[in-house]
Enzyme design. Structure first.
Site, PDB file in Angstrom:
ATOM      1  N   ARG A  57       0.802  -1.222   0.000  1.00 18.66           N
ATOM      2  CA  ARG A  57       0.000   0.000   0.000  1.00 18.66           C
ATOM      3  C   ARG A  57       0.838   1.276   0.000  1.00 18.66           C
ATOM      4  O   ARG A  57       0.638   2.164  -0.841  1.00 18.66           O
ATOM      5  CB  ARG A  57      -0.935   0.019   1.239  1.00 18.66           C
ATOM      6  N   THR A  58       1.766   1.377   0.931  1.00 20.12           N
ATOM      7  CA  THR A  58       2.486   2.653   1.099  1.00 20.12           C
ATOM      8  C   THR A  58       3.362   2.938  -0.118  1.00 20.12           C
ATOM      9  O   THR A  58       3.326   4.038  -0.678  1.00 20.12           O
ATOM     10  CB  THR A  58       3.348   2.595   2.378  1.00 20.12           C
ATOM     11  N   LYS A  85      25.168  -4.838  -0.880  1.00 24.30           N
ATOM     12  CA  LYS A  85      26.625  -5.039  -0.978  1.00 24.30           C
ATOM     13  C   LYS A  85      27.344  -4.437   0.226  1.00 24.30           C
ATOM     14  O   LYS A  85      28.568  -4.348   0.235  1.00 24.30           O
ATOM     15  CB  LYS A  85      27.153  -4.372  -2.246  1.00 24.30           C
ATOM     16  N   ARG A 107      11.105   3.685   4.164  1.00 25.24           N
ATOM     17  CA  ARG A 107      10.606   2.722   5.157  1.00 25.24           C
ATOM     18  C   ARG A 107      11.790   1.911   5.627  1.00 25.24           C
ATOM     19  O   ARG A 107      12.574   1.396   4.811  1.00 25.24           O
ATOM     20  CB  ARG A 107       9.534   1.810   4.573  1.00 25.24           C
ATOM     21  N   HIS A 135       4.221   5.752  11.785  1.00 26.04           N
ATOM     22  CA  HIS A 135       3.807   5.588  10.384  1.00 26.04           C
ATOM     23  C   HIS A 135       2.865   6.763  10.099  1.00 26.04           C
ATOM     24  O   HIS A 135       1.638   6.602  10.033  1.00 26.04           O
ATOM     25  CB  HIS A 135       3.103   4.244  10.220  1.00 26.04           C
TER      26      HIS A 135
HETATM   27  N1   CP Z   1      -0.537  -0.122   5.926  1.00 25.61           N
HETATM   28  C1   CP Z   1       0.654  -0.324   5.316  1.00 25.61           C
HETATM   29  O1   CP Z   1       1.659   0.333   5.632  1.00 25.61           O
HETATM   30  O2   CP Z   1       0.636  -1.286   4.368  1.00 25.61           O
HETATM   31  P1   CP Z   1       1.911  -1.755   3.519  1.00 25.61           P
HETATM   32  O3   CP Z   1       2.839  -2.463   4.463  1.00 25.61           O
HETATM   33  O4   CP Z   1       1.353  -2.664   2.461  1.00 25.61           O
HETATM   34  O5   CP Z   1       2.556  -0.525   2.950  1.00 25.61           O
END
Ligand code: CP
Length: 310
Positions: A57-58, A85, A107, A135
């Site tokens: 999603r993100t 590496k 992330r 998040h």
């Molecule tokens: N909610 C969320 O962060 O989903 P993903 O891990 O798929 O990005």
């Protein structure tokens, strides 16, 4: 425009800034309904998605958001980058900065990784999830979804239930919703409630409630937000069996009836069906889980626009 270079967490965002993002997202939502889903707002800007953990999603919604704003979007994952590496995160960031990236969405499994990058780069850094810390863009899209359905962010009872110990989503949502004066009930099995949680969150503690009882959390709730059990972050067993977990902390339609009649059921995804949520609830009439996904594109368009200057 936001008067900040980076978006690192909800904790340090003011209410006005949050509302500015949500209002801008409302304008951008319409773009996704057009036959040609594109505006020239960020033409000439470069956005890099730097993902060291799995994401559907993100990562995808940041890519779509950037492309709908006409930015150039590049995706880098840990397995295909020179991190595999042995290159450090800091050297990776400096390398991307030298290529004149305007924004890096990161992330990472380490809490604070985006904050380290933000100090080193000219590019705007957006936190796409850092360890168990925050998040922020998830909390913003959740707030957007709640505001669309409930027409307000204050004076709500929001039950956040599941693996609180490992959840950056719970933390960011708690910061956001208590800032607006909603009551957040964090509910978990004792082993999944982090020690000292009441000190970690938040500045508005009078709006924060902790419980191990799912019935208490769900009773009269306006919003029930279920969280995934994050097996990948567990080095030991936190409950005897999935079956037993679902019995005490899984959201069934019978349990959902304890909430208000117009409750909305949320989940940030990905879901473990039959672990934290029953399939008929996830796909049922009170679920707004796919609305959250749609909101993710509009909210991320707003964030990119407000950070990069349009
Ligand atoms: N909610 C969320 O962060 O989903 P993903 O891990 O798929 O990005």
């Amino acid at each position: 425009m936001l008067k900040r270079k980076d978006l690192l967490g909800i904790e340090d965002l003011g209410r006005e800034e949050i509302l500015e993002i949500l209002d801008a997202a409302e304008s951008f939502q319409e773009v996704s309904t057009r036959p040609i889903k594109k505006v020239p707002t960020l033409r000439g800007k470069t956005i890099i998605n730097l993902f060291f953990e799995a994401s559907t999603r993100t990562r995808t919604s940041f890519e779509i958001a950037g492309k709908r704003l006409s930015a150039d979007v590049v995706n880098i994952s840990s397995s295909t980058s020179s991190v595999s590496k042995g290159e450090t995160l800091i050297d990776t960031a400096r390398t991307l900065d030298a290529m004149a990236a305007d924004c890096v969405v990161i992330r990472h499994s380490a809490s604070g990784a985006p904050h380290t990058l933000a100090k080193l780069t000219k590019a705007s850094i957006v936190n796409g999830g850092d360890g168990s810390h925050e998040h922020p863009t998830q909390a913003l899209l959740d707030a957007y979804t709640i505001r669309q359905r409930k027409r307000r962010l204050n004076d709500l009872k929001v039950a956040i239930i599941g693996d609180i110990a490992h959840s950056r989503v719970a933390r960011s949502n708690t910061h956001l919703l208590t800032k607006f004066g909603s009551h957040v009930w964090l509910c978990a099995a004792p082993t999944l409630m982090p020690l000292g949680i009441e000190r970690i969150v938040c500045e508005n503690n009078e709006f924060l409630h902790l419980t191990n009882s799912m019935d208490e959390a769900v009773e009269h709730a306006d919003v029930v937000m279920m969280l995934r059990i994050q097996f990948e972050r567990m080095t030991e067993s936190f409950f005897p069996s999935v079956r037993e977990y679902f019995r005490y902390y899984g959201l069934t339609s019978a349990r959902a009836r304890w909430a208000k009649p117009d409750v909305i059921i949320m989940h940030p995804g990905p879901m473990n069906r039959g672990v934290e949520i029953a399939t008929d609830v996830a796909d049922g009439p009170f679920s707004v889980i796919l609305d959250q996904v749609s909101a993710g594109v509009a909210v991320r368009m707003a964030i990119l626009y407000l950070l990069l200057g349009g």
